[in-house]
Design a protein around this motif. Sequence first.
Motif, PDB file in Angstrom:
ATOM      1  N   ILE A 203       0.805  -1.231   0.000  1.00 29.58           N
ATOM      2  CA  ILE A 203       0.000   0.000   0.000  1.00 29.58           C
ATOM      3  C   ILE A 203       0.835   1.277   0.000  1.00 29.58           C
ATOM      4  N   ARG A 204       2.065   1.205   0.499  1.00 28.38           N
ATOM      5  CA  ARG A 204       2.912   2.411   0.556  1.00 28.38           C
ATOM      6  C   ARG A 204       3.879   2.542  -0.625  1.00 28.38           C
ATOM      7  N   VAL A 205       4.255   1.413  -1.240  1.00 24.64           N
ATOM      8  CA  VAL A 205       5.252   1.451  -2.317  1.00 24.64           C
ATOM      9  C   VAL A 205       4.651   0.981  -3.644  1.00 24.64           C
ATOM     10  N   ASP A 206       4.071  -0.203  -3.659  1.00 26.42           N
ATOM     11  CA  ASP A 206       3.637  -0.791  -4.925  1.00 26.42           C
ATOM     12  C   ASP A 206       2.414  -0.106  -5.527  1.00 26.42           C
ATOM     13  N   PHE A 207       1.354   0.033  -4.771  1.00 27.03           N
ATOM     14  CA  PHE A 207       0.160   0.668  -5.331  1.00 27.03           C
ATOM     15  C   PHE A 207       0.416   2.105  -5.779  1.00 27.03           C
ATOM     16  N   PRO A 208       1.067   2.941  -4.963  1.00 27.88           N
ATOM     17  CA  PRO A 208       1.309   4.317  -5.421  1.00 27.88           C
ATOM     18  C   PRO A 208       2.176   4.415  -6.684  1.00 27.88           C
ATOM     19  N   SER A 209       2.959   3.379  -6.985  1.00 21.92           N
ATOM     20  CA  SER A 209       3.786   3.421  -8.193  1.00 21.92           C
ATOM     21  C   SER A 209       2.982   3.126  -9.459  1.00 21.92           C
ATOM     22  N   SER A 210       1.749   2.647  -9.292  1.00 23.83           N
ATOM     23  CA  SER A 210       0.886   2.375 -10.442  1.00 23.83           C
ATOM     24  C   SER A 210       0.327   3.686 -10.980  1.00 23.83           C
ATOM     25  N   ASN A 211       0.263   3.800 -12.289  1.00 26.74           N
ATOM     26  CA  ASN A 211      -0.262   5.028 -12.880  1.00 26.74           C
ATOM     27  C   ASN A 211      -1.769   5.171 -12.674  1.00 26.74           C
ATOM     28  N   ARG A 212      -2.423   4.148 -12.135  1.00 27.36           N
ATOM     29  CA  ARG A 212      -3.870   4.213 -11.906  1.00 27.36           C
ATOM     30  C   ARG A 212      -4.230   4.367 -10.433  1.00 27.36           C
ATOM     31  N   PHE A 213      -3.252   4.513  -9.566  1.00 27.49           N
ATOM     32  CA  PHE A 213      -3.512   4.517  -8.121  1.00 27.49           C
ATOM     33  C   PHE A 213      -4.466   5.625  -7.697  1.00 27.49           C
ATOM     34  N   HIS A 214      -4.309   6.807  -8.238  1.00 32.71           N
ATOM     35  CA  HIS A 214      -5.116   7.952  -7.804  1.00 32.71           C
ATOM     36  C   HIS A 214      -6.432   8.074  -8.558  1.00 32.71           C
ATOM     37  N   ASN A 215      -6.722   7.150  -9.443  1.00 28.70           N
ATOM     38  CA  ASN A 215      -7.985   7.140 -10.166  1.00 28.70           C
ATOM     39  C   ASN A 215      -9.050   6.518  -9.258  1.00 28.70           C
ATOM     40  N   SER A 216     -10.038   7.310  -8.868  1.00 29.49           N
ATOM     41  CA  SER A 216     -11.061   6.825  -7.935  1.00 29.49           C
ATOM     42  C   SER A 216     -11.934   5.727  -8.541  1.00 29.49           C
ATOM     43  N   CYS A 217     -11.907   5.568  -9.850  1.00 31.07           N
ATOM     44  CA  CYS A 217     -12.694   4.516 -10.514  1.00 31.07           C
ATOM     45  C   CYS A 217     -11.949   3.180 -10.551  1.00 31.07           C
ATOM     46  N   THR A 218     -10.700   3.171 -10.109  1.00 28.52           N
ATOM     47  CA  THR A 218      -9.884   1.956 -10.151  1.00 28.52           C
ATOM     48  C   THR A 218     -10.009   1.181  -8.853  1.00 28.52           C
ATOM     49  N   SER A 219     -10.351  -0.095  -8.961  1.00 26.62           N
ATOM     50  CA  SER A 219     -10.387  -0.973  -7.783  1.00 26.62           C
ATOM     51  C   SER A 219      -8.960  -1.346  -7.411  1.00 26.62           C
ATOM     52  N   LYS A 220      -8.704  -1.369  -6.126  1.00 30.05           N
ATOM     53  CA  LYS A 220      -7.381  -1.740  -5.628  1.00 30.05           C
ATOM     54  C   LYS A 220      -7.556  -2.951  -4.727  1.00 30.05           C
ATOM     55  N   LEU A 221      -6.948  -4.076  -5.124  1.00 29.31           N
ATOM     56  CA  LEU A 221      -7.132  -5.335  -4.418  1.00 29.31           C
ATOM     57  C   LEU A 221      -5.809  -5.992  -4.090  1.00 29.31           C
ATOM     58  N   ILE A 222      -5.796  -6.678  -2.964  1.00 26.90           N
ATOM     59  CA  ILE A 222      -4.706  -7.585  -2.613  1.00 26.90           C
ATOM     60  C   ILE A 222      -5.311  -8.967  -2.463  1.00 26.90           C
ATOM     61  N   VAL A 223      -4.688  -9.953  -3.089  1.00 27.12           N
ATOM     62  CA  VAL A 223      -5.015 -11.361  -2.872  1.00 27.12           C
ATOM     63  C   VAL A 223      -3.791 -11.962  -2.191  1.00 27.12           C
ATOM     64  N   LEU A 224      -3.938 -12.297  -0.915  1.00 24.07           N
ATOM     65  CA  LEU A 224      -2.822 -12.778  -0.108  1.00 24.07           C
ATOM     66  C   LEU A 224      -2.989 -14.273   0.140  1.00 24.07           C
ATOM     67  N   ILE A 225      -1.906 -15.018  -0.044  1.00 22.18           N
ATOM     68  CA  ILE A 225      -1.911 -16.460   0.210  1.00 22.18           C
ATOM     69  C   ILE A 225      -0.850 -16.755   1.265  1.00 22.18           C
ATOM     70  N   THR A 226      -1.262 -17.411   2.348  1.00 21.75           N
ATOM     71  CA  THR A 226      -0.329 -17.746   3.426  1.00 21.75           C
ATOM     72  C   THR A 226      -0.681 -19.092   4.041  1.00 21.75           C
ATOM     73  N   ASP A 227       0.320 -19.726   4.643  1.00 23.72           N
ATOM     74  CA  ASP A 227       0.083 -21.031   5.270  1.00 23.72           C
ATOM     75  C   ASP A 227       0.354 -21.033   6.769  1.00 23.72           C
ATOM     76  N   GLY A 228       0.557 -19.881   7.365  1.00 23.59           N
ATOM     77  CA  GLY A 228       0.927 -19.906   8.777  1.00 23.59           C
ATOM     78  C   GLY A 228       0.493 -18.689   9.539  1.00 23.59           C
ATOM     79  N   MET A 229       1.267 -18.382  10.566  1.00 24.37           N
ATOM     80  CA  MET A 229       1.024 -17.219  11.405  1.00 24.37           C
ATOM     81  C   MET A 229       1.984 -16.109  11.012  1.00 24.37           C
ATOM     82  N   ALA A 230       1.512 -14.882  11.119  1.00 20.12           N
ATOM     83  CA  ALA A 230       2.347 -13.735  10.819  1.00 20.12           C
ATOM     84  C   ALA A 230       3.364 -13.504  11.927  1.00 20.12           C
ATOM     85  N   THR A 231       4.603 -13.312  11.547  1.00 22.84           N
ATOM     86  CA  THR A 231       5.646 -12.970  12.508  1.00 22.84           C
ATOM     87  C   THR A 231       5.349 -11.611  13.140  1.00 22.84           C
TER      88      THR A 231
END
Length: 191
Positions: free
Chosen positions: A95-123
């Motif tokens: 959210i702080r580095v990758d999304f803002p680097s997209s040329n569509r980040f500030h477009n309010s019509c653009t959906s912003k999604l994360i699909v996260l896959i994990t098998d354990g507990m967060a450190t």
Amino acid sequence: MFLLDSSGSVRRRDFQFALRFVKDVITGINLASVNVGVMQYSHYFAGRELHDQPYLSTEISLGQFNNTQLFKAAIDNIQPHGYTTYTAHAVLKAIRVDFPSSNRFHNSCTSKLIVLITDGMATDSPRLSSISLMAKNEGVKIFAIGVGLANQRELVVLTRPEIGTSDRVYSINQYEALQNLVQTMRSNILA
């Protein structure tokens, strides 16, 4: 943006199933109109800036490829890291580095999604709630897939911190079962 746990608990074979899942989900998506990226994550170094984290690795930047075959070829070159599971920091980097680097980040019509896959507990479990709220405030919707013994409570906090519902959390017993979620995730991305 796909965030793939590549910690030491994820076997190489299972990581390959996760990569195949990403390739299958993006099949049928027009990459010229939908920006898709991939980050693998494991360890976080406290003394480094987010953009300088070798194990929170953006393998494919959002919108880097508008050709499916080139995207899939880049996926085939990703090798897992091992180490720990800094899930909250991976989301923070997205959210702080990758999304803002997209040329569509500030477009309010653009959906912003994360699909996260994990098998354990967060450190970094104590940071999940605050970082999830940051994502929500930035307009980023998070979907989580928990494999095997993944901590379901953490995934609920990550996807719906304000209401605590699990409608964006999917649970599967093994990585092979990711194939059963391909259409569901493609539909979530295109919604």
